[in-house]
Scaffold this motif. Structure first.
Motif, mmCIF file in Angstrom:
data_model
loop_
_atom_site.group_PDB
_atom_site.id
_atom_site.type_symbol
_atom_site.label_atom_id
_atom_site.label_comp_id
_atom_site.label_asym_id
_atom_site.label_seq_id
_atom_site.Cartn_x
_atom_site.Cartn_y
_atom_site.Cartn_z
ATOM 1 N N UNK A 106 0.391 -1.249 -0.069
ATOM 2 C CA UNK A 106 0.760 -0.306 0.103
ATOM 3 C C UNK A 106 0.694 1.250 -0.017
ATOM 4 N N UNK A 107 1.848 0.998 0.364
ATOM 5 C CA UNK A 107 3.298 2.185 0.119
ATOM 6 C C UNK A 107 4.288 2.138 -0.171
ATOM 7 N N UNK A 108 4.165 2.093 -1.897
ATOM 8 C CA UNK A 108 5.320 1.365 -2.584
ATOM 9 C C UNK A 108 6.373 2.325 -3.094
ATOM 10 N N UNK A 109 6.977 3.488 -2.494
ATOM 11 C CA UNK A 109 7.132 4.045 -2.332
ATOM 12 C C UNK A 109 8.205 3.477 -1.355
ATOM 13 N N UNK A 110 8.104 2.998 0.117
ATOM 14 C CA UNK A 110 8.810 2.892 0.820
ATOM 15 C C UNK A 110 9.972 1.661 0.413
ATOM 16 N N UNK A 111 9.829 0.704 -1.235
ATOM 17 C CA UNK A 111 11.178 0.309 -1.500
ATOM 18 C C UNK A 111 11.982 0.731 -2.289
ATOM 19 N N UNK A 134 18.317 -0.139 5.535
ATOM 20 C CA UNK A 134 18.235 0.127 7.096
ATOM 21 C C UNK A 134 17.286 0.294 8.095
ATOM 22 N N UNK A 135 16.725 1.512 7.669
ATOM 23 C CA UNK A 135 15.682 1.425 8.355
ATOM 24 C C UNK A 135 14.495 0.626 7.914
ATOM 25 N N UNK A 136 14.310 0.069 7.035
ATOM 26 C CA UNK A 136 12.888 -0.571 6.288
ATOM 27 C C UNK A 136 13.004 -1.630 7.003
ATOM 28 N N UNK A 137 14.579 -1.829 7.482
ATOM 29 C CA UNK A 137 14.783 -3.805 8.037
ATOM 30 C C UNK A 137 13.757 -3.240 9.297
ATOM 31 N N UNK A 141 13.266 1.740 18.053
ATOM 32 C CA UNK A 141 14.665 1.637 17.417
ATOM 33 C C UNK A 141 14.354 1.881 15.904
ATOM 34 N N UNK A 142 12.922 1.739 15.192
ATOM 35 C CA UNK A 142 12.395 2.084 14.427
ATOM 36 C C UNK A 142 12.442 2.990 13.805
ATOM 37 N N UNK A 143 11.363 3.408 14.930
ATOM 38 C CA UNK A 143 10.528 4.855 14.463
ATOM 39 C C UNK A 143 12.194 5.799 14.485
ATOM 40 N N UNK A 144 12.863 5.573 15.224
ATOM 41 C CA UNK A 144 14.346 6.894 15.322
ATOM 42 C C UNK A 144 14.830 6.640 14.238
ATOM 43 N N UNK A 145 15.343 5.442 12.986
ATOM 44 C CA UNK A 145 16.074 4.833 12.052
ATOM 45 C C UNK A 145 15.301 5.718 11.185
ATOM 46 N N UNK A 146 13.649 5.382 11.166
ATOM 47 C CA UNK A 146 12.484 6.534 10.261
ATOM 48 C C UNK A 146 13.183 8.116 10.002
ATOM 49 N N UNK A 147 13.180 8.288 11.152
ATOM 50 C CA UNK A 147 12.887 9.783 11.530
ATOM 51 C C UNK A 147 14.353 10.226 10.228
ATOM 52 N N UNK A 148 15.304 9.469 11.347
ATOM 53 C CA UNK A 148 16.675 9.536 10.236
ATOM 54 C C UNK A 148 17.081 9.342 9.489
ATOM 55 N N UNK A 149 16.400 8.938 8.442
ATOM 56 C CA UNK A 149 16.278 8.637 7.126
ATOM 57 C C UNK A 149 14.899 8.933 6.424
ATOM 58 N N UNK A 161 4.201 9.568 7.503
ATOM 59 C CA UNK A 161 4.567 7.546 6.456
ATOM 60 C C UNK A 161 4.310 7.398 8.014
ATOM 61 N N UNK A 162 5.367 7.403 8.709
ATOM 62 C CA UNK A 162 5.160 6.794 10.062
ATOM 63 C C UNK A 162 4.241 6.223 10.708
ATOM 64 N N UNK A 163 3.707 6.964 10.752
ATOM 65 C CA UNK A 163 1.635 7.351 11.623
ATOM 66 C C UNK A 163 1.229 6.470 10.234
#
Length: 416
Positions: free
Chosen positions: A37-42, A47-50, A84-92, A98-100
């Motif tokens: 549902x969020x194809x732009x993620x790819x 690292x943040x996706x992992x 950790x995922x939240x912080x990584x997503x911010x950093x990238x 998008x996160x919510x």
């Protein structure tokens, strides 16, 4: 959540227990749905996706274990993987929306899977609807609780990055301003700052007004000021600290601009060219805002170095400057109606090249009135004012500029 009957809680435990062995497949299914549902993620960083994938699996496992053990929502806290995922997503560079949105989409898909599992593992049709509703409510309750924590973690990390980025950027610009040994790679520095250091600039320094109770960042005000001056290229804006922001506008011409009622004092340098001009215009803007503070000018004014140059030159030692003014003007520094009138007369007299009649015309009085006032001034000073014109004229100018008199001097502002 409200209390549920023992039969519903028991059935929910059975469904969750049946799903626990399949938690890895379920977690991966939820993740794949989010990605679909969020194809732009790819196209984003790996690292943040992992980490986000790991958070998805951890959340799924936590929900199933809680339902299998009849745990309460209060017992479920955001996992380490979620933080950790939240912080990584911010950093990238992932936005808060998008996160919510990812959490909401994933939770909705998890609820759909739960309903399908209830249909399979709870054959009683009267009970299955209630069990499906219970599990869905539990997951949505978890989402409501965790979203608050995730938002807080997201904003804390974003603020930390902004703060550290601002500090690093300010330190970099400070090195450019102070390193005058010509060893700077101007091209590389321009690329790093995304600002052409070889072009034309007008520098501004924004300092929070001493009377302001507002502690909001000054960057937006600097951006507003820059946009009113030119839209040809973006400015360079650097937050030094909470109360000071530097700004360079890439222009050779300064149109009228002002930020009325803003809680700042603004110093403006002269247009200049190249790296030397970048530094010189900033020095001038810094001196202009220093004079504005010294003169206690009102918030929102822009003080130009062109209008404050002499005051800046003479007022680095404010106490010495004030002593000079009081020594030269003597009784004329008193705050009375008479002395204010006499100072105005003396300033106008000097501006009229010591001509009685020209002074009278400017003041709108009879020339004999001017003669009388000048005699009064001479009596207060102990000598005719023409004898020390340079010192007296400078003292009057400085007194206005540093706000020594209650009628604070002219505000050198770019009026808009």
């Amino acid at each position: 959540m409200t209390m549920v009957s023992p039969s519903i809680a028991s059935a929910a435990r059975d469904v969750a227990a049946a799903l626990v062995p399949h938690r890895t497949d379920i977690g991966e299914g939820v993740w794949n749905h989010i990605v679909a549902t969020r194809p732009n993620l790819t196209s984003r960083a790996h690292t943040p996706l992992k980490l986000a994938n790991a958070a998805c699996h951890a959340t799924n496992a936590a929900l199933l274990q809680a339902l299998a053990n009849s745990a309460s929502l209060e017992d479920i806290m955001p996992s380490t993987e979620v933080i950790l995922a939240t912080r990584a997503l911010v950093q990238n560079g992932f936005s808060e929306d998008e996160v919510m949105s990812g959490y909401r989409v994933g939770t909705a898909y998890w609820c759909e899977n739960w309903a399908n599992a209830v249909e399979e593992y709870c054959p009683d049709p009267q009970l299955s609807v209630k069990v499906a509703s219970y599990g869905t409510s539990f997951a949505l309750g978890w989402l409501e609780r965790v979203i608050g924590q995730v938002v807080a973690d997201y904003r804390d990390e974003a603020e930390r990055m902004s703060r550290e980025g601002s500090v690093a950027r300010a330190a970099y610009v400070r090195r450019i301003l102070e390193d005058t040994d010509d060893g700077l790679d101007v091209g590389a520095a321009s690329k790093d700052l995304r600002y052409d250091l070889t072009g034309r600039h007008v520098a501004f320094v924004l300092g929070r007004h001493p009377d302001s109770r507002d502690d909001a960042p000054l960057d937006p005000l600097a951006r507003t000021l820059a946009m009113r001056l030119t839209a040809s290229a973006p400015p360079l804006i650097v937050r030094v600290d909470l109360d000071t922001t530097l700004c360079w506008v890439p222009t050779a011409e300064v149109r009228a601009a002002r930020i009325p009622h803003a809680p700042v004092l603004i110093g403006q340098g002269r247009p200049a060219h190249g790296l030397d001009g970048f530094r010189r215009s900033h020095r001038e803007a810094s001196e202009a805002v220093r004079v504005a503070r010294l003169a206690r000018r009102p918030a929102g004014t822009v003080t130009r170095f062109d209008d404050a140059e002499l005051i800046a030159l003479c007022s680095n030692d404010a106490a010495f400057c004030e002593d000079f003014v009081r020594d030269k003007l003597g009784p004329l520094t008193e705050d009375t109606d008479e002395t204010r009138c006499l100072r105005t007369t003396l300033q106008t007299y000097f501006a009229s090249n010591c001509n009685f009649r020209a002074t009278a015309v400017r003041l709108g009085v009879h020339h004999n009135t001017v003669r009388y006032r000048l005699e009064r001034i001479g009596g207060l000073l102990g000598r005719p004012p023409e004898q020390n014109r340079l010192q007296l004229e400078l003292a009057l100018h400085l007194a206005d500029g540093i706000g020594l008199f209650t009628g604070v001097g002219t505000t050198a502002s770019v009026n808009g």
